[in-house]
Design a protein around this motif. Sequence first.
Motif, PDB file in Angstrom:
ATOM      1  N   UNK A 182       0.829  -1.207   0.000  1.00  4.72           N
ATOM      2  CA  UNK A 182       0.000   0.000   0.000  1.00  4.72           C
ATOM      3  C   UNK A 182       0.868   1.263   0.000  1.00  4.72           C
ATOM      4  N   UNK A 183       0.230   2.373  -0.334  1.00  3.61           N
ATOM      5  CA  UNK A 183       0.929   3.638  -0.530  1.00  3.61           C
ATOM      6  C   UNK A 183       0.565   4.640   0.555  1.00  3.61           C
ATOM      7  N   UNK A 184       1.570   5.353   1.017  1.00  9.37           N
ATOM      8  CA  UNK A 184       1.356   6.549   1.830  1.00  9.37           C
ATOM      9  C   UNK A 184       1.710   7.743   0.950  1.00  9.37           C
ATOM     10  N   UNK A 185       0.702   8.544   0.605  1.00  8.30           N
ATOM     11  CA  UNK A 185       0.920   9.703  -0.254  1.00  8.30           C
ATOM     12  C   UNK A 185       1.547  10.844   0.509  1.00  8.30           C
ATOM     13  N   UNK A 186       2.572  11.424  -0.059  1.00  3.05           N
ATOM     14  CA  UNK A 186       3.302  12.506   0.583  1.00  3.05           C
ATOM     15  C   UNK A 186       3.130  13.832  -0.157  1.00  3.05           C
ATOM     16  N   UNK A 187       2.579  13.827  -1.358  1.00  5.18           N
ATOM     17  CA  UNK A 187       2.526  15.030  -2.197  1.00  5.18           C
ATOM     18  C   UNK A 187       1.710  16.145  -1.576  1.00  5.18           C
ATOM     19  N   UNK A 188       0.663  15.804  -0.862  1.00  2.22           N
ATOM     20  CA  UNK A 188      -0.212  16.830  -0.307  1.00  2.22           C
ATOM     21  C   UNK A 188       0.329  17.434   0.980  1.00  2.22           C
ATOM     22  N   UNK A 189       1.497  17.019   1.409  1.00  4.93           N
ATOM     23  CA  UNK A 189       2.056  17.500   2.668  1.00  4.93           C
ATOM     24  C   UNK A 189       3.035  18.638   2.379  1.00  4.93           C
ATOM     25  N   UNK A 190       2.654  19.901   2.676  1.00  6.71           N
ATOM     26  CA  UNK A 190       3.520  21.035   2.337  1.00  6.71           C
ATOM     27  C   UNK A 190       4.817  21.064   3.143  1.00  6.71           C
ATOM     28  N   UNK A 191       4.772  20.669   4.383  1.00  6.56           N
ATOM     29  CA  UNK A 191       5.989  20.580   5.196  1.00  6.56           C
ATOM     30  C   UNK A 191       5.748  19.506   6.253  1.00  6.56           C
ATOM     31  N   UNK A 192       6.791  18.869   6.638  1.00  5.57           N
ATOM     32  CA  UNK A 192       6.673  17.706   7.517  1.00  5.57           C
ATOM     33  C   UNK A 192       6.649  18.137   8.984  1.00  5.57           C
ATOM     34  N   UNK A 193       5.508  18.591   9.452  1.00  2.00           N
ATOM     35  CA  UNK A 193       5.352  18.977  10.841  1.00  2.00           C
ATOM     36  C   UNK A 193       5.115  17.731  11.684  1.00  2.00           C
ATOM     37  N   UNK A 194       5.379  17.854  12.988  1.00  2.00           N
ATOM     38  CA  UNK A 194       5.298  16.717  13.899  1.00  2.00           C
ATOM     39  C   UNK A 194       3.999  15.941  13.837  1.00  2.00           C
ATOM     40  N   UNK A 195       2.867  16.615  13.836  1.00  2.00           N
ATOM     41  CA  UNK A 195       1.572  15.926  13.831  1.00  2.00           C
ATOM     42  C   UNK A 195       1.364  15.148  12.534  1.00  2.00           C
ATOM     43  N   UNK A 196       1.830  15.722  11.431  1.00  2.00           N
ATOM     44  CA  UNK A 196       1.685  15.053  10.134  1.00  2.00           C
ATOM     45  C   UNK A 196       2.550  13.805  10.091  1.00  2.00           C
ATOM     46  N   UNK A 197       3.772  13.916  10.572  1.00  2.00           N
ATOM     47  CA  UNK A 197       4.662  12.759  10.614  1.00  2.00           C
ATOM     48  C   UNK A 197       4.072  11.679  11.511  1.00  2.00           C
ATOM     49  N   UNK A 198       3.515  12.064  12.637  1.00  2.00           N
ATOM     50  CA  UNK A 198       2.886  11.090  13.540  1.00  2.00           C
ATOM     51  C   UNK A 198       1.729  10.372  12.847  1.00  2.00           C
ATOM     52  N   UNK A 199       0.925  11.096  12.061  1.00  2.00           N
ATOM     53  CA  UNK A 199      -0.172  10.470  11.309  1.00  2.00           C
ATOM     54  C   UNK A 199       0.352   9.478  10.278  1.00  2.00           C
ATOM     55  N   UNK A 200       1.425   9.849   9.590  1.00  2.00           N
ATOM     56  CA  UNK A 200       2.019   8.941   8.596  1.00  2.00           C
ATOM     57  C   UNK A 200       2.524   7.664   9.266  1.00  2.00           C
ATOM     58  N   UNK A 201       3.196   7.823  10.386  1.00  2.00           N
ATOM     59  CA  UNK A 201       3.715   6.653  11.105  1.00  2.00           C
ATOM     60  C   UNK A 201       2.563   5.779  11.592  1.00  2.00           C
ATOM     61  N   UNK A 202       1.507   6.399  12.094  1.00  6.10           N
ATOM     62  CA  UNK A 202       0.340   5.636  12.543  1.00  6.10           C
ATOM     63  C   UNK A 202      -0.298   4.864  11.381  1.00  6.10           C
ATOM     64  N   UNK A 203      -0.418   5.499  10.226  1.00  2.42           N
ATOM     65  CA  UNK A 203      -0.980   4.820   9.056  1.00  2.42           C
ATOM     66  C   UNK A 203      -0.065   3.693   8.594  1.00  2.42           C
ATOM     67  N   UNK A 204       1.230   3.922   8.604  1.00  4.13           N
ATOM     68  CA  UNK A 204       2.181   2.873   8.216  1.00  4.13           C
ATOM     69  C   UNK A 204       2.059   1.669   9.145  1.00  4.13           C
ATOM     70  N   UNK A 205       1.941   1.924  10.427  1.00  6.94           N
ATOM     71  CA  UNK A 205       1.785   0.815  11.390  1.00  6.94           C
ATOM     72  C   UNK A 205       0.470   0.077  11.164  1.00  6.94           C
ATOM     73  N   UNK A 206      -0.583   0.826  10.854  1.00  4.61           N
ATOM     74  CA  UNK A 206      -1.879   0.204  10.570  1.00  4.61           C
ATOM     75  C   UNK A 206      -1.759  -0.716   9.350  1.00  4.61           C
ATOM     76  N   UNK A 207      -1.132  -0.219   8.278  1.00  4.91           N
ATOM     77  CA  UNK A 207      -0.954  -1.062   7.086  1.00  4.91           C
ATOM     78  C   UNK A 207      -0.116  -2.301   7.406  1.00  4.91           C
ATOM     79  N   UNK A 208       0.918  -2.127   8.206  1.00  2.00           N
ATOM     80  CA  UNK A 208       1.738  -3.281   8.597  1.00  2.00           C
ATOM     81  C   UNK A 208       0.886  -4.293   9.360  1.00  2.00           C
ATOM     82  N   UNK A 209       0.042  -3.811  10.271  1.00  2.00           N
ATOM     83  CA  UNK A 209      -0.843  -4.701  11.024  1.00  2.00           C
ATOM     84  C   UNK A 209      -1.868  -5.383  10.115  1.00  2.00           C
TER      85      UNK A 209
END
Length: 142
Positions: free
Chosen positions: A105-132
């Motif tokens: 599966x894909x985590x889209x990064x194009x819509x993210x203007x800058x990698x702020x902490x909350x956004x990175x946390x959401x990406x990591x949470x989604x990545x863990x969900x996909x792994x699960x």
Amino acid sequence: MSLLKICGLTRIADLRLALRLGADYVGAIVDIPRSPRSLDWGHAAALLRAAEGQGVAVVEKADVETVTRIAKEARLAAVQPHEAMNVESMAALREALPEGTEVWPVLGMAQIPNMQGAIVADLIETARYYADCGADKIVLDS
């Protein structure tokens, strides 16, 4: 360990060059009309068959039966769904695919203007969900 996939290929010569130069995988965008590099199923299957087990089909909103058919026909290494997935959709796809064909599966990064902490946390949470859910690999896509 990092792996390199060159995607959006449309010609066999480019696919072979990418592999010869060291790409681990090569991909084709399949039946996604908004992409200028999108191929129809027949063209994509012929192209990815030339990858000899290193091909990846990028799909979106495709039915499992069609994806499974191209995975078998082209002897794909993986299918890369470009849409949100849940446990049920990942399990259904995995069950239908030929043995050894992975789901990335894909985590889209194009819509993210800058990698702020909350956004990175959401990406990591989604990545863990996909792994699960059973993802074999997770693709970060711009």
